[in-house]
Design a protein around this motif. Structure first.
Motif, PDB file in Angstrom:
ATOM      1  N   GLN A  93       0.847  -1.190   0.000  1.00  0.00           N
ATOM      2  CA  GLN A  93       0.000   0.000   0.000  1.00  0.00           C
ATOM      3  C   GLN A  93       0.881   1.237   0.000  1.00  0.00           C
ATOM      4  N   VAL A  94       0.449   2.257  -0.734  1.00  0.00           N
ATOM      5  CA  VAL A  94       1.174   3.519  -0.813  1.00  0.00           C
ATOM      6  C   VAL A  94       0.232   4.645  -0.402  1.00  0.00           C
ATOM      7  N   GLN A  95       0.718   5.504   0.474  1.00  0.00           N
ATOM      8  CA  GLN A  95      -0.052   6.681   0.887  1.00  0.00           C
ATOM      9  C   GLN A  95       0.593   7.925   0.291  1.00  0.00           C
ATOM     10  N   VAL A  96      -0.264   8.843  -0.147  1.00  0.00           N
ATOM     11  CA  VAL A  96       0.210  10.046  -0.824  1.00  0.00           C
ATOM     12  C   VAL A  96      -0.504  11.260  -0.242  1.00  0.00           C
ATOM     13  N   VAL A  97       0.249  12.305   0.107  1.00  0.00           N
ATOM     14  CA  VAL A  97      -0.339  13.511   0.687  1.00  0.00           C
ATOM     15  C   VAL A  97       0.260  14.738   0.004  1.00  0.00           C
ATOM     16  N   GLU A  98      -0.599  15.562  -0.582  1.00  0.00           N
ATOM     17  CA  GLU A  98      -0.150  16.780  -1.251  1.00  0.00           C
ATOM     18  C   GLU A  98      -0.205  17.973  -0.297  1.00  0.00           C
ATOM     19  N   SER A  99       0.628  18.959  -0.588  1.00  0.00           N
ATOM     20  CA  SER A  99       0.592  20.222   0.138  1.00  0.00           C
ATOM     21  C   SER A  99       1.167  21.312  -0.746  1.00  0.00           C
ATOM     22  N   GLY A 100       0.955  22.562  -0.331  1.00  0.00           N
ATOM     23  CA  GLY A 100       1.571  23.685  -1.032  1.00  0.00           C
ATOM     24  C   GLY A 100       0.654  24.497  -1.908  1.00  0.00           C
ATOM     25  N   ALA A 110       4.224  14.072  -0.418  1.00  0.00           N
ATOM     26  CA  ALA A 110       4.919  13.146   0.473  1.00  0.00           C
ATOM     27  C   ALA A 110       4.264  11.777   0.358  1.00  0.00           C
ATOM     28  N   SER A 111       5.079  10.779   0.180  1.00  0.00           N
ATOM     29  CA  SER A 111       4.537   9.437   0.010  1.00  0.00           C
ATOM     30  C   SER A 111       5.186   8.479   0.996  1.00  0.00           C
ATOM     31  N   SER A 112       4.483   7.415   1.286  1.00  0.00           N
ATOM     32  CA  SER A 112       5.008   6.388   2.189  1.00  0.00           C
ATOM     33  C   SER A 112       4.413   5.054   1.785  1.00  0.00           C
TER      34      SER A 112
END
Length: 122
Positions: free
Chosen positions: A1-8, A23-25
């Motif tokens: 599983q991959v988690q992705v979070v955008e910002s900016g 940012a991904s994990s």
């Protein structure tokens, strides 16, 4: 599983700049192709930019070539989208996504963030 979070994301005047971060994990995220997509109200989600696992291959939509740059830092599991010379038509929700294959087709991307709003005022 991959988690992705955008910002900016944010509000900027035409001609201005923004840098989006993703940012991904998760498992072997550094081996994935990463892409940025955007979706404006009433329009389909469209490809903006993509970068392969090593960062050595990038591609862009014609509408952003010369203005946007995608990069990645695998040590930080982060992908960036530097945007300059922004135009009102760049206004959209911007999404980061991960794919096991190199593609500009959103259906080839398995993991998506929730998006970050970019608004460019005229």
């Amino acid at each position: 599983q991959v988690q992705v979070v955008e910002s900016g994301g944010g509000l900027v005047q035409a001609g201005g700049s923004l840098r989006l971060s993703c940012a991904s994990s998760g498992r072997t995220v550094s081996s994935y192709t990463m892409g940025w997509f955007r979706q404006a109200p009433g329009k389909d989600r469209e490809f903006v930019a993509g970068i392969n696992w090593s960062g050595g291959i990038t591609n862009y939509a014609d509408s952003v070539k010369g203005r946007f740059a995608i990069t990645r830092d695998n040590a930080k599991n982060t992908v960036y989208l530097q945007m300059i010379s922004l135009k009102p038509e760049d206004t959209a929700v911007y999404y980061c996504a991960a794919s096991a294959t190199r593609s500009s087709n959103p259906y080839d991307y398995n993991y998506w963030g929730q998006g970050t709003q970019v608004t460019v005022s005229s």
